[in-house]
Design a protein around this motif. Sequence first.
Motif, PDB file in Angstrom:
ATOM      1  N   ASP A   1       0.832  -1.201   0.000  1.00 51.60           N
ATOM      2  CA  ASP A   1       0.000   0.000   0.000  1.00 51.60           C
ATOM      3  C   ASP A   1       0.870   1.256   0.000  1.00 51.60           C
ATOM      4  OD1 ASP A   1      -1.690   2.216   1.023  1.00 51.60           O
ATOM      5  OD2 ASP A   1      -3.186   0.636   1.290  1.00 51.60           O
ATOM      6  N   SER A   2       0.606   2.153  -0.928  1.00 50.60           N
ATOM      7  CA  SER A   2       1.424   3.360  -1.075  1.00 50.60           C
ATOM      8  C   SER A   2       1.198   4.386   0.026  1.00 50.60           C
ATOM      9  CB  SER A   2       1.184   3.993  -2.448  1.00 50.60           C
ATOM     10  OG  SER A   2      -0.180   4.303  -2.610  1.00 50.60           O
ATOM     11  N   ARG A   3       0.248   4.141   0.923  1.00 48.30           N
ATOM     12  CA  ARG A   3       0.062   5.047   2.060  1.00 48.30           C
ATOM     13  C   ARG A   3       1.073   4.785   3.165  1.00 48.30           C
ATOM     14  NH1 ARG A   3      -6.138   3.637   3.084  1.00 48.30           N
ATOM     15  NH2 ARG A   3      -5.234   1.607   2.600  1.00 48.30           N
ATOM     16  N   ILE A   4       1.861   3.727   3.031  1.00 46.67           N
ATOM     17  CA  ILE A   4       2.844   3.356   4.052  1.00 46.67           C
ATOM     18  C   ILE A   4       4.234   3.788   3.589  1.00 46.67           C
ATOM     19  CG2 ILE A   4       3.877   1.456   5.360  1.00 46.67           C
ATOM     20  CD1 ILE A   4       1.309  -0.149   4.636  1.00 46.67           C
ATOM     21  N   GLU A   5       4.899   4.550   4.420  1.00 44.53           N
ATOM     22  CA  GLU A   5       6.300   4.922   4.203  1.00 44.53           C
ATOM     23  C   GLU A   5       7.086   4.317   5.365  1.00 44.53           C
ATOM     24  OE1 GLU A   5       6.246   9.123   1.928  1.00 44.53           O
ATOM     25  OE2 GLU A   5       5.674   9.217   4.051  1.00 44.53           O
ATOM     26  N   PRO A   6       7.505   3.043   5.234  1.00 44.50           N
ATOM     27  CA  PRO A   6       8.053   2.336   6.385  1.00 44.50           C
ATOM     28  C   PRO A   6       9.298   2.971   6.995  1.00 44.50           C
ATOM     29  CG  PRO A   6       8.272   1.023   4.388  1.00 44.50           C
ATOM     30  CD  PRO A   6       7.454   2.210   4.043  1.00 44.50           C
ATOM     31  N   LEU A   7      10.192   3.494   6.205  1.00 47.00           N
ATOM     32  CA  LEU A   7      11.385   4.112   6.779  1.00 47.00           C
ATOM     33  C   LEU A   7      11.016   5.308   7.647  1.00 47.00           C
ATOM     34  CD1 LEU A   7      13.919   4.002   3.796  1.00 47.00           C
ATOM     35  CD2 LEU A   7      13.737   2.420   5.733  1.00 47.00           C
ATOM     36  N   GLN A   8      10.207   6.199   7.108  1.00 44.88           N
ATOM     37  CA  GLN A   8       9.810   7.392   7.850  1.00 44.88           C
ATOM     38  C   GLN A   8       8.980   7.032   9.077  1.00 44.88           C
ATOM     39  OE1 GLN A   8       9.651   6.825   4.617  1.00 44.88           O
ATOM     40  NE2 GLN A   8      10.049   8.655   3.408  1.00 44.88           N
ATOM     41  N   ALA A   9       8.058   6.093   8.948  1.00 46.20           N
ATOM     42  CA  ALA A   9       7.175   5.722  10.052  1.00 46.20           C
ATOM     43  C   ALA A   9       7.938   5.161  11.240  1.00 46.20           C
ATOM     44  CB  ALA A   9       6.137   4.705   9.568  1.00 46.20           C
ATOM     45  N   LEU A  10       9.096   4.544  10.968  1.00 51.32           N
ATOM     46  CA  LEU A  10       9.872   3.901  12.027  1.00 51.32           C
ATOM     47  C   LEU A  10      11.148   4.657  12.372  1.00 51.32           C
ATOM     48  CD1 LEU A  10       9.353   0.261  10.750  1.00 51.32           C
ATOM     49  CD2 LEU A  10       8.219   1.356  12.702  1.00 51.32           C
ATOM     50  N   GLY A  11      11.299   5.878  11.866  1.00 47.38           N
ATOM     51  CA  GLY A  11      12.474   6.677  12.186  1.00 47.38           C
ATOM     52  C   GLY A  11      13.758   6.130  11.603  1.00 47.38           C
ATOM     53  N   LEU A  12      13.664   5.537  10.425  1.00 44.73           N
ATOM     54  CA  LEU A  12      14.813   4.922   9.771  1.00 44.73           C
ATOM     55  C   LEU A  12      15.289   5.748   8.588  1.00 44.73           C
ATOM     56  CD1 LEU A  12      13.398   1.285   9.738  1.00 44.73           C
ATOM     57  CD2 LEU A  12      15.072   2.222  11.352  1.00 44.73           C
ATOM     58  N   GLU A  13      16.493   5.462   8.165  1.00 41.20           N
ATOM     59  CA  GLU A  13      17.098   6.100   7.001  1.00 41.20           C
ATOM     60  C   GLU A  13      17.357   5.032   5.932  1.00 41.20           C
ATOM     61  OE1 GLU A  13      17.705   9.366   6.696  1.00 41.20           O
ATOM     62  OE2 GLU A  13      16.929   9.767   8.712  1.00 41.20           O
ATOM     63  N   PRO A  14      17.526   5.445   4.678  1.00 41.05           N
ATOM     64  CA  PRO A  14      17.906   4.469   3.653  1.00 41.05           C
ATOM     65  C   PRO A  14      19.159   3.708   4.091  1.00 41.05           C
ATOM     66  CG  PRO A  14      17.301   6.533   2.615  1.00 41.05           C
ATOM     67  CD  PRO A  14      17.350   6.795   4.104  1.00 41.05           C
ATOM     68  N   GLY A  15      19.118   2.406   3.916  1.00 39.76           N
ATOM     69  CA  GLY A  15      20.228   1.555   4.318  1.00 39.76           C
ATOM     70  C   GLY A  15      20.066   0.932   5.689  1.00 39.76           C
ATOM     71  N   ASP A  16      19.137   1.445   6.501  1.00 40.69           N
ATOM     72  CA  ASP A  16      18.948   0.916   7.855  1.00 40.69           C
ATOM     73  C   ASP A  16      18.278  -0.447   7.877  1.00 40.69           C
ATOM     74  OD1 ASP A  16      20.088   3.117   9.094  1.00 40.69           O
ATOM     75  OD2 ASP A  16      18.173   4.018   9.696  1.00 40.69           O
ATOM     76  N   ALA A  17      17.375  -0.718   6.939  1.00 41.20           N
ATOM     77  CA  ALA A  17      16.543  -1.923   7.006  1.00 41.20           C
ATOM     78  C   ALA A  17      16.283  -2.481   5.623  1.00 41.20           C
ATOM     79  CB  ALA A  17      15.210  -1.581   7.673  1.00 41.20           C
ATOM     80  N   LYS A  18      15.929  -3.744   5.606  1.00 35.87           N
ATOM     81  CA  LYS A  18      15.438  -4.396   4.397  1.00 35.87           C
ATOM     82  C   LYS A  18      13.916  -4.354   4.476  1.00 35.87           C
ATOM     83  CE  LYS A  18      19.451  -5.170   2.940  1.00 35.87           C
ATOM     84  NZ  LYS A  18      19.920  -4.252   1.904  1.00 35.87           N
ATOM     85  N   ILE A  19      13.289  -3.844   3.440  1.00 34.85           N
ATOM     86  CA  ILE A  19      11.835  -3.694   3.404  1.00 34.85           C
ATOM     87  C   ILE A  19      11.266  -4.718   2.433  1.00 34.85           C
ATOM     88  CG2 ILE A  19       9.917  -2.105   3.031  1.00 34.85           C
ATOM     89  CD1 ILE A  19      11.883  -1.215   5.262  1.00 34.85           C
ATOM     90  N   LEU A  20      10.406  -5.599   2.939  1.00 34.38           N
ATOM     91  CA  LEU A  20       9.765  -6.624   2.122  1.00 34.38           C
ATOM     92  C   LEU A  20       8.291  -6.265   2.034  1.00 34.38           C
ATOM     93  CD1 LEU A  20      12.247  -7.885   3.713  1.00 34.38           C
ATOM     94  CD2 LEU A  20      11.195 -10.064   3.251  1.00 34.38           C
ATOM     95  N   ARG A  21       7.799  -6.062   0.827  1.00 30.95           N
ATOM     96  CA  ARG A  21       6.417  -5.618   0.657  1.00 30.95           C
ATOM     97  C   ARG A  21       5.646  -6.585  -0.223  1.00 30.95           C
ATOM     98  NH1 ARG A  21       6.697   0.877   1.100  1.00 30.95           N
ATOM     99  NH2 ARG A  21       4.462   0.607   1.216  1.00 30.95           N
ATOM    100  N   ASN A  22       4.397  -6.833   0.181  1.00 31.79           N
ATOM    101  CA  ASN A  22       3.482  -7.611  -0.645  1.00 31.79           C
ATOM    102  C   ASN A  22       2.057  -7.251  -0.242  1.00 31.79           C
ATOM    103  OD1 ASN A  22       2.590  -9.297   1.566  1.00 31.79           O
ATOM    104  ND2 ASN A  22       4.377 -10.608   1.279  1.00 31.79           N
ATOM    105  N   ALA A  23       1.098  -7.736  -0.993  1.00 30.19           N
ATOM    106  CA  ALA A  23      -0.304  -7.451  -0.690  1.00 30.19           C
ATOM    107  C   ALA A  23      -0.672  -8.047   0.660  1.00 30.19           C
ATOM    108  CB  ALA A  23      -1.206  -8.020  -1.787  1.00 30.19           C
ATOM    109  N   GLY A  24      -1.035  -7.205   1.609  1.00 25.70           N
ATOM    110  CA  GLY A  24      -1.476  -7.656   2.917  1.00 25.70           C
ATOM    111  C   GLY A  24      -0.391  -7.850   3.951  1.00 25.70           C
ATOM    112  N   ALA A  25       0.862  -7.610   3.597  1.00 26.57           N
ATOM    113  CA  ALA A  25       1.990  -7.796   4.534  1.00 26.57           C
ATOM    114  C   ALA A  25       2.035  -9.223   5.065  1.00 26.57           C
ATOM    115  CB  ALA A  25       1.922  -6.788   5.681  1.00 26.57           C
TER     116      ALA A  25
END
Length: 167
Positions: free
Chosen positions: A39-63
Amino acid sequence: MNSAFDDLFTANDAYAADFRLSGLAPVAARGLAVVTCMDSRIEPLQALGLEPGDAKILRNAGARVTDDTLRTLVLAVYLLEVDRVLVMPHTRCKMASVSGDDEVHEAIEGRFGVDTRSLEFHTDNDQVGALRHDLERIRHHPLLPRALPVAGAVYDVDTGRVEPQDA
């Protein structure tokens, strides 16, 4: 080139002109993998106080924690320095608002004439129950470390709040 994508390639020219992520290591600097929805309403890095490179983000329908998600987590843990996993579905998710995959298959076939029954969409209108199930899939996967910290939270698309779930 397909003109349907011209706006994207033009935007990329501006992005590349001011690109600042060169040199980031391919590992998760903060040891985190986040499984969340596409869902494009989710910005996981910003929502969790992270920066590019901090985490691996895995996205799919329904998480959802699918076999492919587990495959990716195994790679992330052993090759990309991931040492903790957060599974973060969200409120008002289409995949949690239907009674099951059959409803989605019927909607797509009825509207577009496409038979999608060969696909499993992993819908579940018990979002917290599905989250519990997915956390257990990670915790008990034979190729993932037993001591791997795994947590669940629900992201609220209306407030931006992340609510931890005791799952």
